[in-house]
Design a protein around this motif. Structure first.
Motif, PDB file in Angstrom:
ATOM      1  N   SER A   1     -16.825  -3.235 -34.632  1.00  0.00           N
ATOM      2  CA  SER A   1     -17.340  -3.237 -33.501  1.00  0.00           C
ATOM      3  C   SER A   1     -16.445  -4.240 -32.531  1.00  0.00           C
ATOM      4  O   SER A   1     -15.877  -3.991 -31.632  1.00  0.00           O
ATOM      5  CB  SER A   1     -18.784  -4.048 -33.311  1.00  0.00           C
TER       6      SER A   1
ATOM      7  N   GLU B   1     -14.664 -15.386 -35.116  1.00  0.00           N
ATOM      8  CA  GLU B   1     -15.170 -14.927 -36.293  1.00  0.00           C
ATOM      9  C   GLU B   1     -15.634 -16.162 -37.374  1.00  0.00           C
ATOM     10  O   GLU B   1     -14.910 -17.063 -37.462  1.00  0.00           O
ATOM     11  CB  GLU B   1     -14.097 -14.312 -37.088  1.00  0.00           C
TER      12      GLU B   1
ATOM     13  N   THR C   1     -18.403  -6.103 -42.737  1.00  0.00           N
ATOM     14  CA  THR C   1     -19.092  -5.243 -43.870  1.00  0.00           C
ATOM     15  C   THR C   1     -18.013  -5.038 -45.069  1.00  0.00           C
ATOM     16  O   THR C   1     -18.198  -5.314 -46.094  1.00  0.00           O
ATOM     17  CB  THR C   1     -19.736  -3.948 -43.506  1.00  0.00           C
TER      18      THR C   1
ATOM     19  N   ASP D   1     -20.721   5.707 -47.191  1.00  0.00           N
ATOM     20  CA  ASP D   1     -21.520   7.019 -47.698  1.00  0.00           C
ATOM     21  C   ASP D   1     -21.211   8.072 -46.348  1.00  0.00           C
ATOM     22  O   ASP D   1     -22.141   9.310 -46.361  1.00  0.00           O
ATOM     23  CB  ASP D   1     -22.895   6.881 -47.962  1.00  0.00           C
TER      24      ASP D   1
ATOM     25  N   TYR E   1     -15.978   8.540 -40.699  1.00  0.00           N
ATOM     26  CA  TYR E   1     -16.342   6.812 -40.627  1.00  0.00           C
ATOM     27  C   TYR E   1     -14.858   6.069 -40.451  1.00  0.00           C
ATOM     28  O   TYR E   1     -14.557   5.501 -41.309  1.00  0.00           O
ATOM     29  CB  TYR E   1     -16.910   6.387 -41.864  1.00  0.00           C
TER      30      TYR E   1
HETATM   31  C1  LIG Z   1     -22.253  -1.744 -48.354  1.00  0.00           C
HETATM   32  C2  LIG Z   1     -22.264  -1.145 -47.131  1.00  0.00           C
HETATM   33  C3  LIG Z   1     -21.829   0.446 -46.658  1.00  0.00           C
HETATM   34  C4  LIG Z   1     -22.157   0.735 -45.396  1.00  0.00           C
HETATM   35  N1  LIG Z   1     -21.570   1.986 -45.376  1.00  0.00           N
HETATM   36  C5  LIG Z   1     -21.677   2.815 -44.190  1.00  0.00           C
HETATM   37  C6  LIG Z   1     -21.413   4.177 -43.929  1.00  0.00           C
HETATM   38  O1  LIG Z   1     -20.908   4.691 -44.869  1.00  0.00           O
HETATM   39  N2  LIG Z   1     -21.545   4.772 -42.845  1.00  0.00           N
HETATM   40  C7  LIG Z   1     -21.990   3.948 -41.581  1.00  0.00           C
HETATM   41  O2  LIG Z   1     -22.104   4.411 -40.641  1.00  0.00           O
HETATM   42  N3  LIG Z   1     -22.356   2.533 -41.884  1.00  0.00           N
HETATM   43  C8  LIG Z   1     -22.194   2.008 -43.149  1.00  0.00           C
HETATM   44  N4  LIG Z   1     -22.476   0.626 -42.976  1.00  0.00           N
HETATM   45  C9  LIG Z   1     -23.138   0.033 -42.019  1.00  0.00           C
HETATM   46  C10 LIG Z   1     -21.901  -0.974 -41.705  1.00  0.00           C
HETATM   47  O3  LIG Z   1     -22.487  -2.350 -41.432  1.00  0.00           O
HETATM   48  C11 LIG Z   1     -21.178  -0.454 -40.210  1.00  0.00           C
HETATM   49  O4  LIG Z   1     -21.017   0.970 -40.344  1.00  0.00           O
HETATM   50  C12 LIG Z   1     -20.211  -1.295 -39.600  1.00  0.00           C
HETATM   51  O5  LIG Z   1     -19.331  -1.692 -40.637  1.00  0.00           O
HETATM   52  C13 LIG Z   1     -20.878  -2.373 -38.686  1.00  0.00           C
HETATM   53  O6  LIG Z   1     -19.662  -3.043 -38.069  1.00  0.00           O
HETATM   54  P1  LIG Z   1     -19.732  -4.275 -37.120  1.00  0.00           P
HETATM   55  O7  LIG Z   1     -18.483  -4.621 -36.893  1.00  0.00           O
HETATM   56  O8  LIG Z   1     -20.856  -3.959 -36.007  1.00  0.00           O
HETATM   57  O9  LIG Z   1     -20.500  -5.295 -37.955  1.00  0.00           O
HETATM   58  P2  LIG Z   1     -19.889  -6.285 -39.371  1.00  0.00           P
HETATM   59  O10 LIG Z   1     -19.115  -5.233 -40.019  1.00  0.00           O
HETATM   60  O11 LIG Z   1     -21.132  -6.534 -40.037  1.00  0.00           O
HETATM   61  O12 LIG Z   1     -19.036  -7.317 -38.706  1.00  0.00           O
HETATM   62  C14 LIG Z   1     -19.634  -8.424 -38.011  1.00  0.00           C
HETATM   63  C15 LIG Z   1     -18.726  -9.583 -38.072  1.00  0.00           C
HETATM   64  O13 LIG Z   1     -19.238 -10.624 -37.171  1.00  0.00           O
HETATM   65  C16 LIG Z   1     -19.102 -11.948 -37.751  1.00  0.00           C
HETATM   66  N5  LIG Z   1     -20.275 -12.641 -37.426  1.00  0.00           N
HETATM   67  C17 LIG Z   1     -21.464 -12.295 -37.407  1.00  0.00           C
HETATM   68  N6  LIG Z   1     -22.140 -13.416 -36.868  1.00  0.00           N
HETATM   69  C18 LIG Z   1     -21.223 -14.233 -36.167  1.00  0.00           C
HETATM   70  C19 LIG Z   1     -21.429 -15.509 -35.657  1.00  0.00           C
HETATM   71  N7  LIG Z   1     -22.430 -16.127 -35.096  1.00  0.00           N
HETATM   72  N8  LIG Z   1     -20.201 -16.139 -35.194  1.00  0.00           N
HETATM   73  C20 LIG Z   1     -18.865 -15.595 -35.518  1.00  0.00           C
HETATM   74  N9  LIG Z   1     -18.950 -14.227 -36.446  1.00  0.00           N
HETATM   75  C21 LIG Z   1     -20.019 -13.858 -36.557  1.00  0.00           C
HETATM   76  C22 LIG Z   1     -19.407 -11.334 -39.380  1.00  0.00           C
HETATM   77  O14 LIG Z   1     -18.620 -12.607 -40.207  1.00  0.00           O
HETATM   78  C23 LIG Z   1     -18.418 -10.122 -39.391  1.00  0.00           C
HETATM   79  O15 LIG Z   1     -17.173 -10.124 -39.527  1.00  0.00           O
HETATM   80  C24 LIG Z   1     -22.612   0.016 -44.508  1.00  0.00           C
HETATM   81  C25 LIG Z   1     -22.890  -1.325 -44.513  1.00  0.00           C
HETATM   82  C26 LIG Z   1     -22.922  -1.728 -45.952  1.00  0.00           C
HETATM   83  C27 LIG Z   1     -23.360  -3.014 -46.132  1.00  0.00           C
END
Ligand SMILES: Cc1cc2nc3c(=O)[nH]c(=O)nc-3n(C[C@H](O)[C@H](O)[C@H](O)COP(=O)(O)OP(=O)(O)OC[C@H]3O[C@@H](n4cnc5c(N)ncnc54)[C@H](O)[C@@H]3O)c2cc1C
Length: 510
Positions: free
Chosen positions: A25, A44, A52, A64, A70
């Protein structure tokens, strides 16, 4: 000094957009703003990028949803090694994207965003990190993720265990599991990847199950080099593959959101798979779910049942009554001695939306409001009376059937469009009207009431304590894509407007 680094005097850092997080994101949002020439800083909480895919380094960790889908649409990687990539390769991919766009200089690492309030006079966010630094921004964009706060079960004696004990998302690589008695608590998405990886190494594997998951067979071979080369060199092949995967995944949405009974044929296949993989009748019984498939996340593995049927594995379904210094006592009074405990018990999903204290217009606390009214946002992104706050992967935009990167990219487009709309209108800020937000959520909840998540006969992390689904999108993802194409100014109030624009209707305050 990096672009983002605050000065030594700890003066507030001023920027146009403040992004929280460096997962798919935050990074995707940063690239979109960079392309549009909008100044930004990324905060961060950890010491590296990746979200994740930085945190989950447990054995066997993989996505998955096939990697050709993905991943970012604008940053294809033709040579993914496996259909479902393992964590190191996904993390490397994100690091590669970060470096390609030169994003590191915009990131302030080890900066946990603690709270933020909207100043009605200035039309600006004042955001504070745990170490006391202040950032002042026009736009606040949360890419904080939904699965980053490990959840531990509330079991008596949890702190008394003398051996190593850790969560799957905080894997302790210094602990050698060879020849150890390892207890894994939980049989969700992480556990089913861990179990086949470690069963050959450990002396004994105790697997504590509350509810059996539905597991669809899936093999994950190394893709032949010739195919990986073809993906890179045959025009259109990679794009076609991505499209094919998208629609194959999307087909599941019909059963999940409209006709849960249509998913029965997948259950039959899964049951056949249990029969052929597990000879022991009693074990088969314990492994067979009794709720509609899809109600909890559908898991994929061709090695899980074999590992559970391994003589070294015990599937323990009696509840855990307490943890002692050297093991786990189950409800039937038996004590299971263990050397290591792994908590594969998931994440605090809803807490993650409220992790940062946010105060919107007139100092109203968003968490208080959500505690009163339930969690909800307009199109899962913006919130009434909280101007210029944007959630990526916010309420009701998670998926049970497809790649969330598709949702994230739709949201990034929407946010970039909102910023453009503000500029075009000479406005400082926007927030959705209550009416628009309520209408959006009423329609969404109505749709969700027919979905497998609400009616499939299971309890899951998708539902809150009132049985309301605040996590998942209730339709096809292309419908969400359409809903986030082109902001609708009539759904918004605008603040700090300097001039009226002829082309756009305006319901805002000057
Ligand atoms: C093991 C696993 C496998 C997955 N496999 C899939 C898949 O196959 N397909 C799918 O669609 N989804 C999957 N997911 C869901 C996955 O979380 C999302 O796909 C995606 O990685 C989310 O990205 P994001 O950037 O929104 O959040 P995240 O990857 O969680 O990143 C959020 C970031 O924000 C930082 N952060 C959070 N709060 C704060 C704060 N208050 N201050 C500063 N920094 C902060 C964190 O440290 C992190 O670096 C999986 C999840 C897990 C746990």
């Amino acid at each position: 000094m990096t672009h983002a680094e605050p000065t030594a005097t700890r003066e507030p850092v001023h920027t146009r957009a403040l992004i929280i997080g460096t997962g798919f994101s935050g990074l995707g949002m940063a690239i979109a703003l960079q392309k549009r020439g909008v100044d930004f800083v990324i905060l961060e909480k950890a010491g590296d990028i990746g979200g994740t895919w930085r945190d989950n380094s447990y054995p066997g960790c993989a996505c998955d949803i096939p990697s050709h889908l993905y991943s970012f649409s604008f940053e294809p990687k033709p040579d993914w090694r496996n259909p479902f990539s393992y964590q190191p390769e996904i993390w490397d991919y994100l690091k590669g994207v970060t470096d390609k766009y030169g994003l590191r200089r915009y990131i302030v690492f080890n900066s946990l965003v603690d709270r933020g309030h909207w100043d009605d006079e200035e039309n600006r966010w004042h955001v504070f990190t745990a170490d006391g630094r202040e950032y002042v921004a026009q736009f606040l964009i949360s890419g904080a993720g939904a699965l980053h706060i490990p959840s531990f079960p509330d079991i008596e004696g949890r702190d008394e265990f003398a051996g190593p004990a850790f969560h799957s998302a905080e894997w302790d690589h210094s602990v050698d599991l060879t020849g150890k008695r390892v207890a894994i608590i939980g049989t969700g998405a992480s556990a089913i990847q861990i179990v086949p990886e470690i069963v050959g190494q450990v002396a004994e594997l105790q697997l504590y199950q509350r509810t059996p998951p539905w597991v669809v067979p899936r093999s994950n071979p190394d893709l032949p080099l010739a195919l990986r080369r073809a993906m890179a060199n045959v025009p259109g092949l990679r794009a076609l593959t991505r499209l094919g995967i998208y629609w194959a995944q999307e087909a599941l949405a019909f059963g999940m959101t409209k006709r849960p009974n249509a998913l029965k044929f997948i259950e039959a296949y899964c049951k056949y798979n249990i029969r052929r993989s597990v000879k022991d009748r009693e074990l088969r019984r314990k492994l067979t779910p009794h709720y509609r498939i899809g109600c909890k996340r559908i898991l994929n593995s061709s090695t899980y049942y074999g590992a559970v049927a391994d003589p070294k594995t015990q599937l323990i379904t009696e509840g855990i009554s307490r943890i002692t210094t050297d093991g786990i006592v189950t409800a039937d009074g038996r004590e299971h001695k263990a050397d290591v405990i792994v908590y594969a018990t998931g994440f605090h999903v809803t807490d993650s939306y409220t992790y940062v204290q946010i105060k919107g217009r007139h100092g109203e606390d968003l968490v208080d409001r959500w505690n009163r009214e339930g969690i909800g946002a307009h199109r899962g992104i913006t919130v009434a009376d909280v101007p210029n706050l944007f959630f990526l992967l916010g309420p009701n935009t998670g998926l049970g059937h497809n790649s969330v990167v598709f949702m994230i990219e739709s949201q990034i487009h929407y946010v970039a469009d909102a910023i453009k709309t503000c500029d075009k209108m000479g406005a400082q800020a926007l927030a959705p009207t209550r009416e628009a937000q309520d209408a959006f959520n009423a329609e969404l909840q109505e749709k969700l009431s027919h979905s497998v998540w609400n009616s499939g006969g299971c309890s899951s992390w998708y539902l809150d304590e009132h049985g309301k689904n605040t996590v998942l999108w209730g339709g096809y993802t292309w419908q969400y894509w359409r809903a986030t194409r082109g902001g609708k100014p009539e759904e918004y109030r605008f603040f700090g407007v300097r001039r009226r624009h002829k082309d756009l209707s305006l319901t805002g305050e000057a």
